[in-house]
Design a protein around this motif. Structure first.
Motif, short mmCIF file in Angstrom:
data_model
loop_
_atom_site.label_atom_id
_atom_site.label_comp_id
_atom_site.label_asym_id
_atom_site.label_seq_id
_atom_site.Cartn_x
_atom_site.Cartn_y
_atom_site.Cartn_z
N VAL A 190 147.49 -40.56 -29.86
CA VAL A 190 148.03 -39.86 -28.70
C VAL A 190 149.23 -40.63 -28.18
N VAL A 191 150.40 -39.95 -28.08
CA VAL A 191 151.60 -40.63 -27.62
C VAL A 191 151.88 -40.33 -26.15
N ILE A 192 151.73 -39.05 -25.79
CA ILE A 192 151.86 -38.72 -24.37
C ILE A 192 150.54 -38.12 -23.92
N SER A 193 150.06 -38.53 -22.78
CA SER A 193 148.94 -37.79 -22.20
C SER A 193 149.16 -37.66 -20.71
N ALA A 194 149.03 -36.42 -20.23
CA ALA A 194 149.27 -36.15 -18.82
C ALA A 194 148.02 -35.55 -18.21
N THR A 217 161.20 -35.60 -16.70
CA THR A 217 160.08 -36.38 -16.20
C THR A 217 159.49 -37.24 -17.31
N LEU A 218 159.35 -36.65 -18.51
CA LEU A 218 158.76 -37.38 -19.62
C LEU A 218 159.65 -38.53 -20.07
N SER A 219 160.98 -38.38 -19.91
CA SER A 219 161.88 -39.45 -20.35
C SER A 219 162.18 -40.41 -19.21
N ALA A 220 161.50 -40.24 -18.08
CA ALA A 220 161.65 -41.13 -16.92
C ALA A 220 163.04 -41.06 -16.29
N SER A 221 163.77 -39.97 -16.56
CA SER A 221 165.04 -39.77 -15.86
C SER A 221 164.80 -39.36 -14.41
N LEU A 223 150.67 -39.90 -15.86
CA LEU A 223 151.47 -39.67 -17.07
C LEU A 223 151.49 -40.95 -17.88
N GLN A 224 150.83 -40.91 -19.02
CA GLN A 224 150.77 -42.10 -19.87
C GLN A 224 151.57 -41.88 -21.14
N ILE A 225 152.37 -42.87 -21.47
CA ILE A 225 153.09 -42.86 -22.75
C ILE A 225 152.56 -44.03 -23.56
N ALA A 226 152.09 -43.76 -24.76
CA ALA A 226 151.52 -44.79 -25.64
C ALA A 226 150.50 -45.64 -24.89
N GLY A 227 149.66 -44.98 -24.11
CA GLY A 227 148.54 -45.66 -23.47
C GLY A 227 148.86 -46.45 -22.22
#
Lengths: 334, 343
Positions: free
Chosen positions: A5-9, A55-59, A67-71
């Protein structure tokens, strides 16, 4: 094999904050993005695709939820860590015309290079590999100003690749491209996802290509929020209709394209053994305001299409044969 | 730096040495070459005034031109990259008129005149500080407007407008100033590399070196900024901090040069283009050093042209720089379809 899992929201709320006011674009979003999968984010204009990607790219910060990216929570990342985790390809105008393709892609190594950005052996190896991967190695010494739109997009994808991120986000990477380049880019992204086990998410309006090459679909709409699933599950569960809840648009499940709904004031029944011929015959009739029925009905017009040059039309009990659609339509509209 | 960058750097350095020598040997007063050399070695010469001229005028003037050229060209390049706008420059964006205003305010508050003020360290610092604050305020304003105004041309026009406002503020100050003050202000406004005395030179050099060092330290984020702010951010560049550092660096460089040499035009705008056209790249690894060196070359050259009339006087610096700079800009604009870095 279980995919990483790379992104989990979890219960994510996205939108804009100005002072104390919150303008919520979407809330209660739950989704996962897995390594090794190409996911297409589809949605009408103004449904918040870009907001979600930003939002996912933290811009831009999320308004709430997890919102977790790579845990790891996205807001716990340092700038440097983030630049090695999320690579982006945007629609923004760049000013790199005076850089060679090699130098442009080299900028993608900045998260890994030292203070002055000098490229070492390893950096150069990674850059050359990425250029091979996207198929732009022959342009390494050209100025980016000399690239075609498709080549430029490949270079930007290579730039994201050399960042060596597990996650790549692309904002409409195939906009402004011709069909050949569009297919090329989508194939490339699918191959990169599979071969390099990257999680790739892209927003697109190119539904045709998305349905063919996307492992998962994310449908974003104001009415239904975000719906995620394997492409075929989404299609066969009739969720594509939710994407554009507009009464004049319908999704053709057989061909995987959106059509304008026909409000035919006239009815016609059509039959043909040839599926392609049937499809295009109905296409011609629909466009000219006829609603097509597949069952023969003596009361209405009837058309038997044997071949594109043999179109048998029964009108008022009288049968005529036409050797082209031009002639057929002339007769019908008369 | 790539090979081309190194080649040009060496060439330009040789040219700079040559031009410095020329600046020492030639001036509005004729001094025999051997007398110049002996003065430089500290030996007695036939006329005491010759030694004085060499040490008090020609040496500081040559070094000032060297540093000023680099400072102006460097800040021009940084502004062009920061705003992703090839027509940005300290004079166009009104940044040096901000510095002017700061200097004028210091002058009026201190009661002195710009030309004579600041022989002491505190006087020097107050003038630099005034210029620095003035240029930073304008720079901050421009940065603020750049978040509101997306069009490059509109932003430039906004900068020009800010320049007008500061100019009228300065005119107003002049109205209340003494006739003597107005005269020295006018002289100063024509631009002159002779504004730094030998005593002030070390301070002038330290501040300029500081600004230039900061610029060199920003090479990596400057390259990332070529991709635009969002891409740069994704590559790990802290946009806010980088912009602030760029603001401080260009602020220092513009302030220090403007405070002492007047509002020197066109070097900041045109030299980065000359460097890009020579190198054929916008990669700051080689572009920044070559821009700094080219700036020095152009400034030293302009200073030489200024003394062409010989005994009869000196041509104002700001009469020379546009003649060299404006054609470059016109060339660049006409050929922008052919020039890579525009596309």
């Amino acid at each position: 094999m279980k995919k990483k899992v790379v992104i989990s929201a979890n219960d994510l709320r996205i939108g804009y904050r100005t002072g104390k006011q919150e303008k919520i674009v979407h809330e209660h979003l739950n989704f996962q993005l897995l390594a090794g999968e190409l996911t297409c984010l589809l949605g009408a204009n103004g449904t918040g695709k870009s907001t979600l990607l930003r939002t996912l790219s933290a811009s831009q910060p999320s308004l709430g939820g997890e919102l977790q990216i790579a845990g790891k929570n996205l807001n716990e990342y340092s700038e440097k860590e983030r630049s090695r985790t999320i690579g982006v390809v945007l629609t923004d105008k760049t000013f790199t015309g005076g850089l060679t393709v090699y130098e442009l892609i080299g900028l993608g190594r900045q998260p890994h290079t030292g203070f002055f950005g000098r490229l070492n052996k390893e950096d150069k190896r990674v850059i050359e590999e990425a250029m091979e991967n996207v198929g732009i190695a022959n342009k390494a010494r050209s100025y980016t100003a000399e690239l075609s739109d498709g080549e430029r997009q490949k270079a930007m994808i290579a730039k994201a690749l050399v960042q060596e991120c597990p996650l790549i986000l692309l904002d409409e990477p195939t906009a402004f491209l011709d069909v050949v380049s569009r297919i090329e880019i989508m194939h490339l992204l699918h191959r990169l996802a599979t071969e390099q086990q990257k999680a790739i998410l892209l927003s697109t309006h190119d539904i045709e290509q998305a349905l063919v090459l996307s492992d998962k679909l994310w449908l974003l709409s104001k009415e239904h929020g975000l719906q995620c699933g394997i492409t075929e599950d989404i299609i066969l569960n009739h969720q594509m209709e939710n994407l554009f809840p507009h009464r004049d648009i319908r999704f053709d499940y057989e061909h995987g394209v959106y059509y304008p709904t026909v409000h035919g004031e006239k009815e016609i029944s059509v039959e043909s053994q040839d599926k392609t011929l049937l499809h295009w015959t109905m296409n011609a009739l629909n466009r000219n305001g006829f609603e097509c029925k597949q069952i023969k009905n003596e009361k209405v017009l009837h058309l038997i299409a044997t071949s594109p040059h043999e179109l048998h039309l029964t009108m008022n009990g009288k049968e005529t044969c036409h050797d082209s659609f031009e002639n057929l339509l002339q007769e019908l509209i008369k | 730096m790539n090979n081309k960058g190194i080649t040009y750097s060496i060439l330009l350095t040789v040219l700079i040495l040559f031009l410095i020598a020329a600046n020492l040997f030639f001036g509005s007063v004729d001094i025999p070459a051997d007398a110049v050399i002996r003065s430089l070695w500290g030996e007695e010469v036939e006329k005491a005034s010759w030694s004085f001229i060499v040490w008090e005028a020609r040496v500081p003037q040559a070094i000032t031109a060297l540093l000023c050229g680099a400072a102006l060209a460097g800040s021009g390049l940084m502004l062009q990259t920061t705003f992703n706008n090839p027509l940005a420059g300290p004079s166009i964006l009104g940044i040096n008129s901000g510095a002017n205003l700061g200097v004028a305010l210091v002058m009026l508050a201190g009661g002195g005149t710009i030309a004579t003020g600041g022989i002491t360290l505190s006087g020097f610092l107050s003038i630099v500080l005034g210029a620095f604050i003035g240029s930073m305020v304008v720079m901050g304003l421009i940065l603020f407007f750049s978040t509101l105004i997306k069009s490059n041309i509109m932003l430039l026009i906004t900068g020009i407008m800010i320049g007008y406002i500061t100019s009228s503020a300065i005119s107003l100050l002049n109205f209340f100033a003494t006739a003597e003050g107005v005269h020295s202000y006018m002289i100063w406004g024509m631009g002159n590399f002779g504004g730094v005395s030998l005593e002030q030179l070390p301070y002038f050099a330290i501040f300029t070196a500081l600004g230039l060092l900061l610029a060199i330290l920003l090479i990596k984020p400057l390259n990332a900024l070529l991709l635009g702010a969002r891409y740069a951010e994704n590559l790990g560049v802290n946009i806010k901090r980088t912009r602030n550092l760029l603001l401080i660096s260009t602020g220092i460089l513009t302030a220090i040069t403007t405070a002492f040499c007047g509002p020197v035009s066109f070097i900041g705008l045109a030299v980065p283009h000359i460097a890009r056209l020579m190198l054929g790249t916008s990669n700051h690894n080689s572009l920044l050093p070559v821009t700094l060196l080219s700036g020095s070359v152009v400034a030293l050259l302009c200073n030489l042209i200024c003394i062409l009339p010989g005994e009869s006087g000196i041509i104002p610096l700001n009469a020379v720089t546009p003649v060299l700079g404006a054609p470059v800009i016109i060339y660049v604009i006409i050929n922008q379809r052919r020039i890579q870095y525009f596309n």
